[in-house]
Design a protein around this motif. Structure first.
Motif, PDB file in Angstrom:
ATOM      1  N   LEU A  72      65.825 -36.581  -1.425  1.00 35.93           N
ATOM      2  CA  LEU A  72      66.346 -37.933  -0.755  1.00 35.93           C
ATOM      3  C   LEU A  72      65.239 -39.098  -0.514  1.00 35.93           C
ATOM      4  O   LEU A  72      65.826 -40.070  -0.468  1.00 35.93           O
ATOM      5  CB  LEU A  72      67.250 -37.517   0.332  1.00 35.93           C
ATOM      6  N   ASN A  73      63.977 -38.532  -0.358  1.00 36.20           N
ATOM      7  CA  ASN A  73      63.238 -39.633   0.061  1.00 36.20           C
ATOM      8  C   ASN A  73      62.414 -40.532  -1.109  1.00 36.20           C
ATOM      9  O   ASN A  73      62.411 -40.074  -2.228  1.00 36.20           O
ATOM     10  CB  ASN A  73      61.728 -38.891   0.642  1.00 36.20           C
ATOM     11  N   SER A  74      62.423 -41.673  -0.618  1.00 34.47           N
ATOM     12  CA  SER A  74      61.685 -42.610  -1.720  1.00 34.47           C
ATOM     13  C   SER A  74      60.912 -43.495  -0.935  1.00 34.47           C
ATOM     14  O   SER A  74      61.112 -43.767   0.316  1.00 34.47           O
ATOM     15  CB  SER A  74      62.932 -43.353  -2.702  1.00 34.47           C
ATOM     16  N   ASP A  75      60.017 -44.354  -1.626  1.00 33.55           N
ATOM     17  CA  ASP A  75      59.134 -45.470  -1.030  1.00 33.55           C
ATOM     18  C   ASP A  75      59.836 -46.437  -0.303  1.00 33.55           C
ATOM     19  O   ASP A  75      59.890 -46.806   1.040  1.00 33.55           O
ATOM     20  CB  ASP A  75      58.125 -45.942  -1.742  1.00 33.55           C
ATOM     21  N   ASP A  76      61.041 -46.808  -0.921  1.00 33.22           N
ATOM     22  CA  ASP A  76      61.731 -47.939  -0.251  1.00 33.22           C
ATOM     23  C   ASP A  76      62.869 -47.545   0.648  1.00 33.22           C
ATOM     24  O   ASP A  76      63.737 -48.314   1.137  1.00 33.22           O
ATOM     25  CB  ASP A  76      62.292 -48.838  -1.525  1.00 33.22           C
ATOM     26  N   ARG A  77      63.245 -46.158   0.731  1.00 35.85           N
ATOM     27  CA  ARG A  77      64.323 -45.871   1.455  1.00 35.85           C
ATOM     28  C   ARG A  77      64.052 -44.326   1.889  1.00 35.85           C
ATOM     29  O   ARG A  77      64.414 -43.255   1.575  1.00 35.85           O
ATOM     30  CB  ARG A  77      65.477 -45.722   0.381  1.00 35.85           C
ATOM     31  N   PRO A  78      63.033 -44.268   2.818  1.00 35.25           N
ATOM     32  CA  PRO A  78      62.556 -43.063   3.477  1.00 35.25           C
ATOM     33  C   PRO A  78      63.526 -42.333   3.877  1.00 35.25           C
ATOM     34  O   PRO A  78      64.602 -42.916   4.665  1.00 35.25           O
ATOM     35  CB  PRO A  78      61.475 -43.469   4.164  1.00 35.25           C
ATOM     36  N   TYR A  79      63.682 -40.952   3.874  1.00 33.54           N
ATOM     37  CA  TYR A  79      64.658 -39.992   4.433  1.00 33.54           C
ATOM     38  C   TYR A  79      63.994 -39.518   5.822  1.00 33.54           C
ATOM     39  O   TYR A  79      62.844 -39.242   5.846  1.00 33.54           O
ATOM     40  CB  TYR A  79      64.662 -38.744   3.482  1.00 33.54           C
ATOM     41  N   GLN A  80      64.988 -39.720   6.821  1.00 34.84           N
ATOM     42  CA  GLN A  80      64.589 -39.593   8.185  1.00 34.84           C
ATOM     43  C   GLN A  80      65.383 -37.968   8.578  1.00 34.84           C
ATOM     44  O   GLN A  80      66.668 -38.069   8.792  1.00 34.84           O
ATOM     45  CB  GLN A  80      64.781 -40.469   9.510  1.00 34.84           C
TER      46      GLN A  80
END
Length: 205
Positions: A186-194
């Motif tokens: 799920l993680n990406s540079d423009d949409r980090p996963y928390q």
């Protein structure tokens, strides 16, 4: 025949003083490796195959060509099997089904080979697939989580395979292990996963 479930997708079958170990992977407890007369491996992913601990067992391994390519140093201890074949493994009658691992993400295509195993016409282990055996079974092992998992096809699979009982497998991702893997998907540079545990907070700007 006695069936013992270990972590994630690993099961041990025992009868007549013989032990068959199926999919002993990196999540499997050490107890799973305490005894085995033969090993079945559905596919090469580490949650189904702990290479070093399988090597240490010094017993025959029955699996597909993809796994066998990673175990070449075991020589003729490794037997390559394909869907449609039947064979004997430590006194257990085994039939192999299917070829492909379930698709994880469409852009990744089919990840690797995967072969399901029907043992003594009684216990069916599909590995990472919903490939169905061609006959009724006593115990159908049903994957219940995973990166490739979706509930509707799992239900269709469970209903389609005629069985006296179902046992859930492939459940490691329902634990902290699985929660820790989610950033990979799920993680990406423009949409980090928390990842937030119950009671944890973050500030919304």
């Amino acid at each position: 025949m006695k069936l013992t479930k270990f972590a994630h997708a690993c099961v041990r079958l025992e009868k007549d003083g013989k032990t068959l170990l199926v999919d002993p992977g990196s999540f499997s407890e050490d107890a799973a490796f305490e005894r085995a007369d033969a090993v079945l491996v559905t596919h090469e992913h580490q949650d189904h195959l702990d290479i070093e601990r399988v090597k240490a067992l010094n017993v025959p391994v029955y699996t597909n060509a993809g796994v066998a390519a990673q175990l070449t140093e075991l020589g003729d201890r490794v037997q390559v099997v394909e869907g449609g074949q039947s064979f004997d493994a430590a006194g257990f009658a085994v039939s192999a089904y299917g070829k492909d691992h379930a698709v994880i993400l469409p852009e990744w295509g089919v990840p690797c080979e995967n072969v399901g195993f029907l043992i003594d016409d009684a216990v069916y282990h599909p590995g990472d697939s919903f490939t169905q055996p061609d006959r009724a079974v006593h115990t159908n092992l049903v994957p219940i989580s995973g990166p490739w998992f979706a509930l509707p096809p799992a239900i269709d699979y469970a209903r389609a395979v005629k069985a006296e009982q179902l046992v859930g497998i492939h459940d490691g991702l329902l634990s902290e292990i699985g929660l820790g893997m989610m950033p990979r998907f799920l993680n990406s540079d423009d949409r980090p996963y928390q990842k937030l545990a119950p009671g944890e907070s973050l500030t919304i700007a």
